[in-house]
Structures are given as C-alpha cells and as structure tokens.
Write an enzyme that holds these catalytic residues in place. Structure first.
Site, mmCIF file in Angstrom:
data_model
loop_
_atom_site.group_PDB
_atom_site.id
_atom_site.type_symbol
_atom_site.label_atom_id
_atom_site.label_comp_id
_atom_site.label_asym_id
_atom_site.label_seq_id
_atom_site.Cartn_x
_atom_site.Cartn_y
_atom_site.Cartn_z
ATOM 1 N N LYS A 22 0.847 -1.211 0.000
ATOM 2 C CA LYS A 22 0.000 0.000 0.000
ATOM 3 C C LYS A 22 0.878 1.257 0.000
ATOM 4 C CE LYS A 22 -1.667 1.644 4.027
ATOM 5 N NZ LYS A 22 -1.476 3.084 4.292
ATOM 6 N N ASN A 23 1.902 1.270 0.845
ATOM 7 C CA ASN A 23 2.674 2.505 1.011
ATOM 8 C C ASN A 23 3.702 2.728 -0.089
ATOM 9 O OD1 ASN A 23 1.093 2.959 3.184
ATOM 10 N ND2 ASN A 23 2.631 2.451 4.731
ATOM 11 N N ARG A 92 -5.517 11.080 4.044
ATOM 12 C CA ARG A 92 -4.674 12.240 4.295
ATOM 13 C C ARG A 92 -3.337 12.145 3.560
ATOM 14 N NH1 ARG A 92 -0.836 12.108 6.858
ATOM 15 N NH2 ARG A 92 -0.897 14.264 7.517
ATOM 16 N N CYS A 116 -5.393 12.503 12.058
ATOM 17 C CA CYS A 116 -6.149 11.256 11.970
ATOM 18 C C CYS A 116 -6.064 10.615 13.353
ATOM 19 C CB CYS A 116 -5.552 10.348 10.907
ATOM 20 S SG CYS A 116 -3.949 9.723 11.412
ATOM 21 N N ARG A 121 -0.433 14.695 12.755
ATOM 22 C CA ARG A 121 0.050 14.473 11.375
ATOM 23 C C ARG A 121 0.302 15.803 10.648
ATOM 24 N NH1 ARG A 121 -1.434 9.089 9.758
ATOM 25 N NH2 ARG A 121 0.198 9.243 8.185
ATOM 26 N N PRO A 122 1.134 16.689 11.195
ATOM 27 C CA PRO A 122 1.396 17.960 10.507
ATOM 28 C C PRO A 122 2.094 17.752 9.167
ATOM 29 C CG PRO A 122 2.882 17.655 12.353
ATOM 30 C CD PRO A 122 1.914 16.509 12.402
ATOM 31 N N ILE A 123 2.111 18.814 8.340
ATOM 32 C CA ILE A 123 2.814 18.713 7.049
ATOM 33 C C ILE A 123 3.834 19.848 6.931
ATOM 34 C CG2 ILE A 123 0.990 17.470 5.794
ATOM 35 C CD1 ILE A 123 0.070 20.208 4.718
ATOM 36 N N ASP A 124 4.301 20.334 8.062
ATOM 37 C CA ASP A 124 5.257 21.465 8.049
ATOM 38 C C ASP A 124 6.556 21.125 7.315
ATOM 39 O OD1 ASP A 124 5.478 19.650 10.178
ATOM 40 O OD2 ASP A 124 6.687 21.017 11.358
ATOM 41 N N ASP A 306 4.406 0.850 12.096
ATOM 42 C CA ASP A 306 3.243 0.180 11.493
ATOM 43 C C ASP A 306 3.077 -1.260 11.944
ATOM 44 O OD1 ASP A 306 3.376 1.854 8.228
ATOM 45 O OD2 ASP A 306 2.743 2.505 10.221
ATOM 46 N N ILE A 328 7.053 7.491 16.881
ATOM 47 C CA ILE A 328 6.666 8.121 15.612
ATOM 48 C C ILE A 328 5.331 8.844 15.719
ATOM 49 C CG2 ILE A 328 6.255 7.750 13.146
ATOM 50 C CD1 ILE A 328 9.159 7.147 13.965
ATOM 51 N N ARG A 398 -8.433 -0.755 4.431
ATOM 52 C CA ARG A 398 -7.612 0.272 3.775
ATOM 53 C C ARG A 398 -6.230 -0.302 3.451
ATOM 54 N NH1 ARG A 398 -7.503 6.027 6.556
ATOM 55 N NH2 ARG A 398 -6.122 6.251 4.761
HETATM 56 C C1 EPZ Z 1 4.017 7.096 6.075
HETATM 57 O O1 EPZ Z 1 3.232 8.121 6.662
HETATM 58 C C2 EPZ Z 1 3.114 5.864 6.001
HETATM 59 N N1 EPZ Z 1 1.955 6.144 5.170
HETATM 60 C C3 EPZ Z 1 2.644 5.476 7.413
HETATM 61 O O2 EPZ Z 1 1.898 4.271 7.291
HETATM 62 C C4 EPZ Z 1 3.879 5.189 8.259
HETATM 63 O O3 EPZ Z 1 3.466 4.896 9.583
HETATM 64 C C5 EPZ Z 1 4.799 6.429 8.268
HETATM 65 O O4 EPZ Z 1 5.148 6.784 6.905
HETATM 66 C C6 EPZ Z 1 6.079 6.182 9.041
HETATM 67 O O5 EPZ Z 1 6.758 5.090 8.497
HETATM 68 C C7 EPZ Z 1 2.088 6.073 3.823
HETATM 69 O O6 EPZ Z 1 3.154 5.814 3.292
HETATM 70 C C8 EPZ Z 1 0.858 6.329 3.028
HETATM 71 P P1 EPZ Z 1 6.037 10.511 8.198
HETATM 72 P P2 EPZ Z 1 3.783 9.659 6.675
HETATM 73 O O7 EPZ Z 1 5.960 11.757 7.414
HETATM 74 O O8 EPZ Z 1 4.527 9.930 5.433
HETATM 75 C C9 EPZ Z 1 5.796 13.761 11.691
HETATM 76 C C10 EPZ Z 1 0.096 2.809 7.686
HETATM 77 O O9 EPZ Z 1 -0.405 2.327 8.707
HETATM 78 N N2 EPZ Z 1 5.742 14.760 10.617
HETATM 79 O O10 EPZ Z 1 7.279 9.668 8.114
HETATM 80 O O11 EPZ Z 1 2.657 10.537 7.059
HETATM 81 C C11 EPZ Z 1 4.522 12.939 11.755
HETATM 82 O O12 EPZ Z 1 3.531 13.587 12.523
HETATM 83 C C12 EPZ Z 1 0.497 4.267 7.669
HETATM 84 O O13 EPZ Z 1 0.306 2.190 6.615
HETATM 85 C C13 EPZ Z 1 5.806 16.118 10.961
HETATM 86 O O14 EPZ Z 1 5.903 16.470 12.125
HETATM 87 O O15 EPZ Z 1 4.802 9.569 7.901
HETATM 88 C C14 EPZ Z 1 4.983 11.685 12.420
HETATM 89 O O16 EPZ Z 1 5.058 11.918 13.815
HETATM 90 C C15 EPZ Z 1 0.257 4.964 9.014
HETATM 91 N N3 EPZ Z 1 5.761 17.037 9.964
HETATM 92 C C16 EPZ Z 1 6.406 11.501 11.880
HETATM 93 O O17 EPZ Z 1 6.808 12.787 11.395
HETATM 94 C C17 EPZ Z 1 5.653 16.667 8.635
HETATM 95 O O18 EPZ Z 1 5.634 17.556 7.765
HETATM 96 C C18 EPZ Z 1 6.521 10.480 10.755
HETATM 97 O O19 EPZ Z 1 5.718 10.894 9.716
HETATM 98 C C19 EPZ Z 1 5.581 15.284 8.319
HETATM 99 C C20 EPZ Z 1 5.638 14.351 9.324
#
Ligand code: EPZ
Length: 419
Positions: A22-23, A92, A116, A121-124, A306, A328, A398
């Site tokens: 999926k990812n 998201r 969620c 889940r910020p996107i900063d 995960d 995480i 999902r």
């Molecule tokens: C991906 O999410 C995966 N989703 C998640 O899988 C997985 O848990 C995660 O990576 C970590 O491995 C997909 O690939 C679709 P991150 P993503 O950006 O990209 C913080 C599942 O169950 N962060 O690595 O959203 C964030 O809040 C899903 O299959 C910021 O602070 O993960 C988190 O604490 C769940 N600012 C950490 O970083 C940002 O701009 C990791 O997030 C982005 C992230």
C-alpha cells in the site's frame, strides 16, 4: 464500516502470498501524473486506499482502468490541479499528490489533510521544503495553494526522516534545472520502490535507501512505463505476528525478508523458529513465547511503527513483561483499551506501553480506530477461544487485501461482514 468475526484458537498452518505494498503504490500512483502518458502498474493491492488514489487521478482528468491487481493510468489529458477535498478527507496521504502536480503544472492546491487517529500528522516539513525550492505557498490551514515559476536547485536538510516529505520533495524536483539534494531523508523500502518507478519513467535520481537522495532534473519523461509494485512488508509482518500468536506453522511467500528483519529478530528472541529464504519466511512456534525487555519504534531500518500494534497483541500473550516505546505517532494507542477489553494487561505511560503477558484472552466486541490497530485486534481475536467481533472493518480494509480469505486458507475461523 463492516466487521470481522473471529473464532480464535485455531493454529495457523500453510502458505500465504503477500500482496503489493500500500505505502509504495500510493506514491507511485501520484507519480503517474508526471509523464502525461501511460503507466501500467502490476501487483497493485486493490485496497480502499488504492481506490481513493484512483478516484483522485480520475477527478484530475486522468483516464484510469484496472483489472485483477493491474492499474493503467493515462495522464495525458489531465487538466485539473486541485485535489478534491472529500477525497483528501478520506486519505490524508493524498498530500503526496502536491509535489507531482506542481512539477507538471507549476501550480497545485489541496485542502488541509488534517490529523487522523494516530495524531496531529502535521505537514510542516513538506511545506517548508517546498518554500526552499522556491514554491509559493498560501496556507490558511484549510486550503493550501502552491505555485512556482521554476523549482530552485537546493540542498534540503529534513528535520526528521519523514516518508511523505521525502516523497513530496522528490516529486517536486523531477524537472529541476540542476539538482536537488535531500539530506536526512527517509530510507524506507517504499521510497526505494517509488524511485525505481520514477527511474523507469526516465527520472534521474540516486541515493535511495541512504540518508541522502539526489534528484538531477530531466527535461522529459518516457510516455509509456510498466512497473510491478513491491510486496507489502507490513502485511508480511502482520502475518508473522498472527501465525506466532496461534503457535502456528506458516510460510510467507513473495517477500523481501530483509525488509522485516527488525521484526524477525524480535520473534526469534521471543522463541519463534524462523527460516529465511530469498523470497519467503517460514515461522513456527509451539510453546509460550518470551517477552522482550524494551523495544522502540523508529524510522527504517529500525522497528516500524506500522507493526507496533500487531506485535503488542502478540506480546500481550507472551510470558512476562515487555515495554514498547512509540516514537513516531503520539496517538498510536487507540488499540490499547480495546485489547484490554479482551483481557490484555497493558498500561500506558505517555507513549511508553507496559505489556504484562496473560495466559488467556476473551472474545469481545471491540472497535478498530485505525488500520494497524484493527489488525492488532484481529491478531488478539485469533488467540481468544470465544468469538471476537472487530467493528470498523473498513479501517482494516484500507491496508489489507483479502485478509479474511488469506486467513481462512491458513485455517483461521474469520468472516468479513460488509455493512
Ligand atoms: C508514512 O506516513 C506511512 N503512510 C505510514 O503508514 C507510516 O506509519 C509512516 O510513513 C512512518 O513510516 C504512507 O506511506 C501512506 P512521516 P507519513 O511523514 O509519510 C511527523 C500505515 O499504517 N511529521 O514519516 O505521514 C509525523 O507527525 C500508515 O500504513 C511532521 O511532524 O509519515 C509523524 O510523527 C500509518 N511534519 C512523523 O513525522 C511533517 O511535515 C513520521 O511521519 C511530516 C511528518
């Protein structure tokens, strides 16, 4: 939302074939907008999230056809640059469309993905990296509008090895004049898969799987690309935990064993017999498993967040007290009260979880609040002798393709009841 009904107590036995990841497929589907041509994707898991990504592509004006685990995208006539709000709300991670759309159209807009059940889940990291690339961002916390004249050559140093931010920066940089270097980037196998796909498209990227990825801009991409999605390491890890909790004897086929090494090392410490071959793993155990002193979730190659909920269910039936620290997601804990309803003995101390092993779990009505939490409840249901009803099946669907059928073939008594 549907539900799963499990009557536990059966040992899992036999072979299971893992679906596509999926990812990996989600960022690769987003990448198909780049070549304004045809992409033929094989081994695609036909999951709820896959269909949301397909709906986004169709809404943007792409032509998408799909059959048995194959999806064909023709992005030639794509004409829209805003990702539909109701689809963003469903998934998201559609934020990764932003980089790809900006790359091709020099503009893009998307409603704020928001948090969620795993946390804010910020996107900063995504947005600050885009600004470094010279992208103008208007963000009123509801809608994000992005536009750019030319993407600037930059060295971007990520504050955290974010998977999504790494993907988005790569996608936004494909046509840069010069190069973009991403430091402290994510090393997850799904990033490697996306880069392999982009390279087949004709992109010039290297360093995937290391802490520094370099994107050298190209003028044009190939307009016909064929690619097979990698197997899902999280599904494979989930089946390892499900086999182990039933004292099963299962062969997991069609995977890259190294991608789940952080889990198989732990399962061996717990007392499982693990045999690794080039594309499969055999797991067998026939007595009570041992606890693990301490484990924490970290970015790849360390133990993945995960698989935290699924391993937690297994540890809840092991001998002794285990501790997991979740680093995480600040709210990846919604499965704990539901597991405790079934007789688990798990205490939360912020994001540190203390799991005291018990000998018996009782089948109950429990509620999945997110994808992996739901998988954790099914794992526990395979152990409880009575009937367990896991509500919220759509969360689970999902990320798992034909989960009930795959478990039935292994001897589990599980039914998926659609709404
Ligand atoms: C991906 O999410 C995966 N989703 C998640 O899988 C997985 O848990 C995660 O990576 C970590 O491995 C997909 O690939 C679709 P991150 P993503 O950006 O990209 C913080 C599942 O169950 N962060 O690595 O959203 C964030 O809040 C899903 O299959 C910021 O602070 O993960 C988190 O604490 C769940 N600012 C950490 O970083 C940002 O701009 C990791 O997030 C982005 C992230």
């Amino acid at each position: 939302m549907g539900k799963y009904i499990i009557k536990g107590g059966n040992k899992l036995n036999g072979e299971v074939f893992i679906s596509g990841a999926k990812n990996a497929v989600l960022p690769i589907l987003a990448s198909t907008v780049l070549n304004s041509g045809i992409c033929i994707l094989k081994n695609v898991p036909m999951l709820l999230d896959t269909f949301v990504a397909i709906d986004i592509l169709k809404d943007l004006g792409c032509e998408v056809n799909y059959g048995e685990n194959t999806v064909v995208v023709n992005s030639k006539n794509m004409y829209k640059t805003n990702v539909k709000e109701d689809l963003v709300k469903k998934m998201r991670s559609s934020i990764i469309f932003l980089g790809a759309i900006i790359s091709r159209f020099k503009e893009a807009s998307i409603s704020y993905p928001g948090g969620c059940n795993l946390g804010k889940r910020p996107i900063d990291f995504h947005l600050s990296a885009f600004k470094e690339l010279g992208i103008k961002i208007e963000d009123n916390q509801k809608l994000i509008k992005a536009s750019v004249d030319t993407i600037k050559e930059r060295i971007i140093d990520l504050p955290f090895a974010s998977v999504g931010a790494t993907q988005n920066i790569i996608l936004a940089s494909i046509f840069v004049k010069g190069k973009v270097v991403i430091k402290n980037c994510a090393k997850e196998p799904e990033i490697i898969d996306m880069v392999k796909f982009l390279r087949k498209m004709g992109a010039n990227i290297y360093g995937e799987g290391t802490y520094t990825i370099t994107v050298k801009g190209v003028e044009k991409l190939n307009n016909i690309v064929e690619y097979t999605i990698m197997p899902d390491r999280i599904e494979a890890g989930t089946f390892l935990c499900m086999s182990a909790i039933t004292n099963g004897n299962v062969k997991i086929n069609g995977i890259t064993p190294n991608y789940v090494k952080s889990l198989t090392d732990i399962l061996e410490q717990m007392g499982c017999n693990i045999v690794i071959d080039k594309d499969n793993i055999k797991i067998k155990n026939d007595k009570k498993l041992k606890c693990i002193e301490f484990l924490e979730t970290k970015p790849y190659p360390y133990f993945p967040t995960d698989l935290q909920p699924q391993l937690m269910a297994l540890l809840a039936t092991a001998d002794g007290e285990s501790i997991i620290k979740e680093n995480i997601f600040e709210a990846r804990n919604k499965h704990i009260p539901e597991l405790n309803k079934m007789g688990c003995n798990i205490i939360e101390d912020n994001s540190t979880f203390i799991i005291k092993g018990v000998n018996k779990l009782t089948g109950k009505n429990v509620f999945a609040k997110d994808l992996r939490g739901g998988a954790s409840l099914i794992t526990a249901g395979l152990f409880a002798k009575e009937k367990t009803v896991v509500e919220g099946a759509d969360y689970i669907n999902r990320g798992y393709e034909h989960l009930d059928k795959k478990l039935n073939i292994l001897g589990a008594d599980i039914k998926h009841i659609k709404d």
